[in-house]
Design an enzyme around this catalytic site. Structure first.
Site, short mmCIF file in Angstrom:
data_model
loop_
_atom_site.label_atom_id
_atom_site.label_comp_id
_atom_site.label_asym_id
_atom_site.label_seq_id
_atom_site.Cartn_x
_atom_site.Cartn_y
_atom_site.Cartn_z
N ASN A 212 26.32 41.29 48.84
CA ASN A 212 27.53 42.13 48.85
C ASN A 212 27.48 43.11 47.69
O ASN A 212 26.51 43.14 46.93
CB ASN A 212 28.78 41.25 48.80
CG ASN A 212 28.78 40.36 47.58
OD1 ASN A 212 28.83 40.83 46.46
ND2 ASN A 212 28.67 39.05 47.80
N ASP A 280 29.97 33.93 51.82
CA ASP A 280 30.65 32.86 52.53
C ASP A 280 29.73 32.17 53.54
O ASP A 280 30.00 31.05 53.97
CB ASP A 280 31.88 33.42 53.26
CG ASP A 280 33.00 33.76 52.28
OD1 ASP A 280 33.07 33.07 51.23
OD2 ASP A 280 33.77 34.69 52.54
N LYS A 290 8.14 37.45 57.58
CA LYS A 290 8.96 38.64 57.83
C LYS A 290 9.22 38.78 59.33
O LYS A 290 8.28 38.74 60.14
CB LYS A 290 8.23 39.87 57.29
CG LYS A 290 9.06 41.12 57.34
CD LYS A 290 8.30 42.30 56.79
CE LYS A 290 9.08 43.56 57.10
NZ LYS A 290 8.27 44.75 57.04
N PRO A 306 28.93 26.35 50.43
CA PRO A 306 29.93 25.52 49.75
C PRO A 306 30.91 26.38 48.95
O PRO A 306 30.50 27.40 48.39
CB PRO A 306 29.10 24.65 48.81
CG PRO A 306 27.82 25.39 48.63
CD PRO A 306 27.58 26.18 49.89
N ASP A 307 32.18 26.00 48.93
CA ASP A 307 33.17 26.72 48.12
C ASP A 307 33.14 26.11 46.71
O ASP A 307 33.70 25.03 46.47
CB ASP A 307 34.57 26.61 48.73
CG ASP A 307 35.55 27.54 48.03
OD1 ASP A 307 35.48 27.66 46.79
OD2 ASP A 307 36.39 28.14 48.72
N ILE A 308 32.46 26.80 45.81
CA ILE A 308 32.22 26.24 44.47
C ILE A 308 33.53 26.05 43.72
O ILE A 308 33.79 24.98 43.14
CB ILE A 308 31.28 27.18 43.67
CG1 ILE A 308 30.00 27.45 44.46
CG2 ILE A 308 30.96 26.59 42.30
CD1 ILE A 308 29.17 28.61 43.93
N PHE A 324 39.00 34.49 41.25
CA PHE A 324 39.15 35.93 41.44
C PHE A 324 39.26 36.18 42.93
O PHE A 324 38.59 35.51 43.71
CB PHE A 324 37.93 36.69 40.88
CG PHE A 324 38.09 37.07 39.44
CD1 PHE A 324 38.11 36.10 38.45
CD2 PHE A 324 38.23 38.40 39.07
CE1 PHE A 324 38.26 36.44 37.12
CE2 PHE A 324 38.37 38.76 37.74
CZ PHE A 324 38.39 37.79 36.76
N LYS A 338 45.37 32.22 48.58
CA LYS A 338 44.06 31.73 48.11
C LYS A 338 44.23 30.82 46.91
O LYS A 338 43.57 29.80 46.78
CB LYS A 338 43.20 32.95 47.74
CG LYS A 338 41.73 32.70 47.77
CD LYS A 338 40.96 34.02 47.71
CE LYS A 338 40.71 34.60 49.09
NZ LYS A 338 39.94 35.84 49.06
N1 CTP Z 1 34.29 31.24 45.53
C1 CTP Z 1 33.41 30.23 45.23
N2 CTP Z 1 32.55 29.77 46.18
C2 CTP Z 1 32.54 30.31 47.42
C3 CTP Z 1 33.42 31.36 47.72
C4 CTP Z 1 34.28 31.81 46.74
O1 CTP Z 1 33.42 29.73 44.09
N3 CTP Z 1 31.67 29.87 48.31
C5 CTP Z 1 35.24 31.69 44.51
C6 CTP Z 1 35.01 33.11 44.03
O2 CTP Z 1 34.14 33.14 42.93
C7 CTP Z 1 36.41 33.57 43.69
C8 CTP Z 1 37.28 32.82 44.65
O3 CTP Z 1 36.52 31.69 45.07
O4 CTP Z 1 36.81 33.14 42.41
C9 CTP Z 1 37.72 33.60 45.83
O5 CTP Z 1 36.61 34.17 46.47
P1 CTP Z 1 36.76 34.87 47.86
O6 CTP Z 1 35.42 35.26 48.39
O7 CTP Z 1 37.81 35.94 47.75
O8 CTP Z 1 37.39 33.66 48.67
P2 CTP Z 1 37.08 33.09 50.06
O9 CTP Z 1 37.52 31.68 50.01
O10 CTP Z 1 35.68 33.35 50.43
O11 CTP Z 1 38.09 33.90 50.97
P3 CTP Z 1 37.84 35.14 51.96
O12 CTP Z 1 38.20 34.57 53.28
O13 CTP Z 1 38.79 36.20 51.50
O14 CTP Z 1 36.40 35.54 51.85
#
Ligand code: CTP
Length: 395
Positions: A212, A280, A290, A306-308, A324, A338
């Site tokens: 991104n 995500d 390739k 994984p959502d860290i 953030f 969020k």
């Molecule tokens: N974050 C994280 N791990 C992920 C995705 C997000 O730690 N896999 C953290 C980001 O560093 C940020 C916060 O979660 O602090 C929100 O990230 P964002 O991408 O806006 O959230 P998402 O849960 O991915 O929501 P969206 O549906 O808007 O993408």
């Protein structure tokens, strides 16, 4: 009060060749009195103003003067001396020495120590007012600021040359007070802070991937501000072109999975600030070779990463977690949702289109108390405000 404030701190005091070198002797004494272990490094020119014996007597240690002294043992004394220090303070720092620092030159022991450091560097300029105001000096200072070097002073006033203006070194007591404020009594002194920054890169094949537009600037500014406030900072960074902020330890990662592992390895911590724009989704199985173009198109099977932040916030030993959110619409509603979903006490919201890749940002902090808008400003300024807000929550 000050008597114990620097106890346990190793300070490398660099002295360069200006009249103010005589004040460095008093500074050395004050640092010792405040409890610091002081090692002095002098340039050849400094030795013309004050003898090494003076500093040896005041610091209680041999003075580092020549790079060639390091020829015994493993010859790495210059690297060690800068690693063993908690901070380096060059006082006085001449115009010539600032120029050397700004250009990364290492042609004597002190400049080599500065270049080899991984700790904060403070400089206390001292020079004639015209030399201070000269365009090359100001250019060098801008570079030093950008490199994270902290410039203390100079003061304005009467100078040794008889002229009056900016360029006088801060008094030893003032320099001590600056060090205490920034390094010891900082709002996050003694805290461990983990910051994620930048994008992640999820491979599709050996040459392509999903990523991104995150530049990493905000995360790096936050890491730098936390360090400035006295914290021990680990910056877990996705791919960026940015330099490691002074005094910050960086762990480089590429994918969300690597970022997660690196963050978990840094816990427990006092504060976790998730600034990274983590992908995500990742490609279920990245191709080993390739991929070849196919007229019928290409379908990628994507799996969530994984959502860290949510995982760290859910731990029993969770640090104070800050998220953030970069949204493109309905900023406050999306960001507050969020914050609740990830269960974090503080969330920093911004509009992606106004922030990504830019040097400045307009932000809104959301916590249990409500909204705290931060009008558009440079990311360095915003980062400091965020750190102050976090410190207020912690203290
Ligand atoms: N974050 C994280 N791990 C992920 C995705 C997000 O730690 N896999 C953290 C980001 O560093 C940020 C916060 O979660 O602090 C929100 O990230 P964002 O991408 O806006 O959230 P998402 O849960 O991915 O929501 P969206 O549906 O808007 O993408």
């Amino acid at each position: 009060m000050a008597a114990v404030s620097l106890s346990g701190k190793n300070i490398l005091l660099g002295v360069t060749g200006g009249v103010a070198a005589y004040k460095a002797a008093e500074l050395c004494r004050l640092l010792r009195k405040a409890g610091a272990d002081v090692r002095v490094g002098m340039t050849e020119a400094a030795k013309r103003f004050v003898t090494p014996l003076t500093f040896q007597s005041l610091s209680g240690k041999p003075v580092l003067t020549s790079i060639w002294e390091a020829a015994d043992g493993d010859g790495m004394a210059h690297i060690r001396a800068s690693r063993e220090a908690d901070l380096i303070l060059v006082a006085p720092a001449t115009a010539e020495f600032l120029a050397k620092l700004a250009h990364g030159r290492a042609d004597d022991l002190l400049s080599t120590l500065c270049l080899a450091r991984s700790v904060p560097l403070y400089v206390a300029p001292a020079m004639n007012q015209a030399m201070w105001s000269a365009a090359p000096t100001q250019r060098n200072l801008a570079q030093l600021h950008a490199d994270g070097v902290r410039v203390l002073g100079p003061a304005a006033g009467e100078q040794a040359c008889g002229e009056t203006g900016p360029g006088r070194m801060l008094e030893p007591a003032e320099l001590l007070a600056e060090l205490l404020a920034g390094h010891v009594h900082g709002e996050l002194a003694g805290r461990r802070v983990v910051v994620t920054a930048g994008p992640t890169f999820e491979p599709i094949d050996p040459v392509r991937g999903l990523t991104n537009r995150s530049s990493g600037k905000m995360g790096y500014a936050v890491a730098s501000a936390a360090r400035e406030a006295g914290a021990a900072v680990c910056l877990v960074s996705g791919p960026t072109c940015l330099a490691v902020p002074a005094g910050v330890r960086r762990v480089d990662v590429e994918t969300a999975a690597q970022m997660r592992a690196a963050v978990l390895a840094e816990l427990p911590a006092d504060v976790f600030i998730a600034v990274a724009a983590v992908a995500d989704y990742r490609v279920e199985t990245a191709a080993r070779q390739k991929l070849k173009k196919d007229a019928s198109g290409l379908r990628l099977e994507l799996t969530p990463t994984p959502d860290i932040l949510a995982e760290v916030a859910a731990r029993a030993d969770a640090p104070f977690c800050v998220g953030f959110a970069a949204e493109t619409e309905n900023l406050i509603a999306h960001a507050e949702a969020k914050r609740q979903r990830k269960n974090v006490p503080l969330l920093v919201a911004n509009l992606a289109q106004d922030t990504f890749g830019r040097d400045s940002a307009e932000l809104v902090l959301l916590d249990a108390a409500g909204r705290h808008p931060l009008p558009r400003a440079d990311k360095t300024v915003q980062a400091r405000a965020i750190i102050r807000h976090i410190a207020a929550h912690l203290n």
